[in-house]
Enzyme design. Sequence first.
Site, PDB file in Angstrom:
ATOM      1  N   LYS A  26      34.721  40.580  39.445  1.00  0.00           N
ATOM      2  CA  LYS A  26      35.622  40.176  40.650  1.00  0.00           C
ATOM      3  C   LYS A  26      35.393  38.691  40.722  1.00  0.00           C
ATOM      4  CE  LYS A  26      31.617  40.637  43.689  1.00  0.00           C
ATOM      5  NZ  LYS A  26      30.870  41.132  44.868  1.00  0.00           N
ATOM      6  N   HIS A  27      36.275  38.072  41.435  1.00  0.00           N
ATOM      7  CA  HIS A  27      37.435  38.507  42.392  1.00  0.00           C
ATOM      8  C   HIS A  27      38.717  38.279  41.823  1.00  0.00           C
ATOM      9  CE1 HIS A  27      34.005  38.373  45.106  1.00  0.00           C
ATOM     10  NE2 HIS A  27      34.518  39.223  45.847  1.00  0.00           N
ATOM     11  N   HIS A  39      36.586  36.570  54.214  1.00  0.00           N
ATOM     12  CA  HIS A  39      36.017  37.229  55.449  1.00  0.00           C
ATOM     13  C   HIS A  39      36.386  36.982  56.682  1.00  0.00           C
ATOM     14  CE1 HIS A  39      32.967  37.636  52.300  1.00  0.00           C
ATOM     15  NE2 HIS A  39      32.668  38.996  52.930  1.00  0.00           N
ATOM     16  N   ASP A 111      38.658  44.645  47.502  1.00  0.00           N
ATOM     17  CA  ASP A 111      37.153  44.201  48.186  1.00  0.00           C
ATOM     18  C   ASP A 111      37.515  44.859  49.552  1.00  0.00           C
ATOM     19  OD1 ASP A 111      35.101  42.547  48.894  1.00  0.00           O
ATOM     20  OD2 ASP A 111      36.033  40.611  48.489  1.00  0.00           O
TER      21      ASP A 111
END
Length: 201
Positions: A26-27, A39, A111
Site C-alpha cells: 500500500k498505498h 483521514h 483503504d
Amino acid sequence: MPEKVEESAEFFSRAYGKAGIACAYKHFPGHGSALGDTHLGFVDVTDTWKKKELKPYQYLLAQKDACPIVMTAHVVNRHLDPSGKPATLSKAIIQGKLRDEMGFQGIVSTDCMQMSAIADNYSLSEALKLSINAGADMLIFSNQQSPVWQNPADVIDLIYAHVKSGEIKSSRIESAYQRIIHLKKKLSDVDKNIANIIDTQ
C-alpha cells in the site's frame, strides 16, 4: 529511494508468506509525496507525485512470492486519472494502471472507506458503486474513523441494490469472490504445510 522500499518490502512479504499470512502493498499508486492526510480530507498529489513511486510495485509484483493484495490510496492523481477521482474510486488507476498495464491479478483492497477523503465527498452508495466498478475486491470499514458505526448488512444491501439495478455487473462481484476464494485456498494449503512440518519435528 525506490530501491530501499523494494528491499524492505520484499523481506517482509517473503516472511509473511512463509508464515501463511496474506500481506498487502500500500498505498497504490503512491502516497509518499502526499502533503496532506486522507483521514482528514481530499489529498491531491498531482503536483508532488513522481513516476518512480510506481517502481516498487512494478518490481515487487513481478516476484514469485509477492503479496497477494494491493491496497489503494484515497489520493487524487490527475497524471493517472484526469477526472480527479481518488485512486480508490478510479477505474483508470485500478483497472487501467494496476491490472491492465502492470498485470496485477490479485486482490485489490480499499483503504478505510470511512476516511474523510471518501466519506466527506461521496455518499456511501456512490462510493461503493465507484470503488467496485473501478476494480476493488475488498472494501475496508474500520469503524474507527466515524462516530457512526457502519453496519455491514447496510453495505451489503446497497451493493445488492446496485447489482439489481445493473449499475454494478454481477460478473464484477463474481470475479472479486473468485480472487478471495483463491487466496483463502492458497493460505489454507500453506497452513497445512506448516502444520505438517511442526508434526514431524
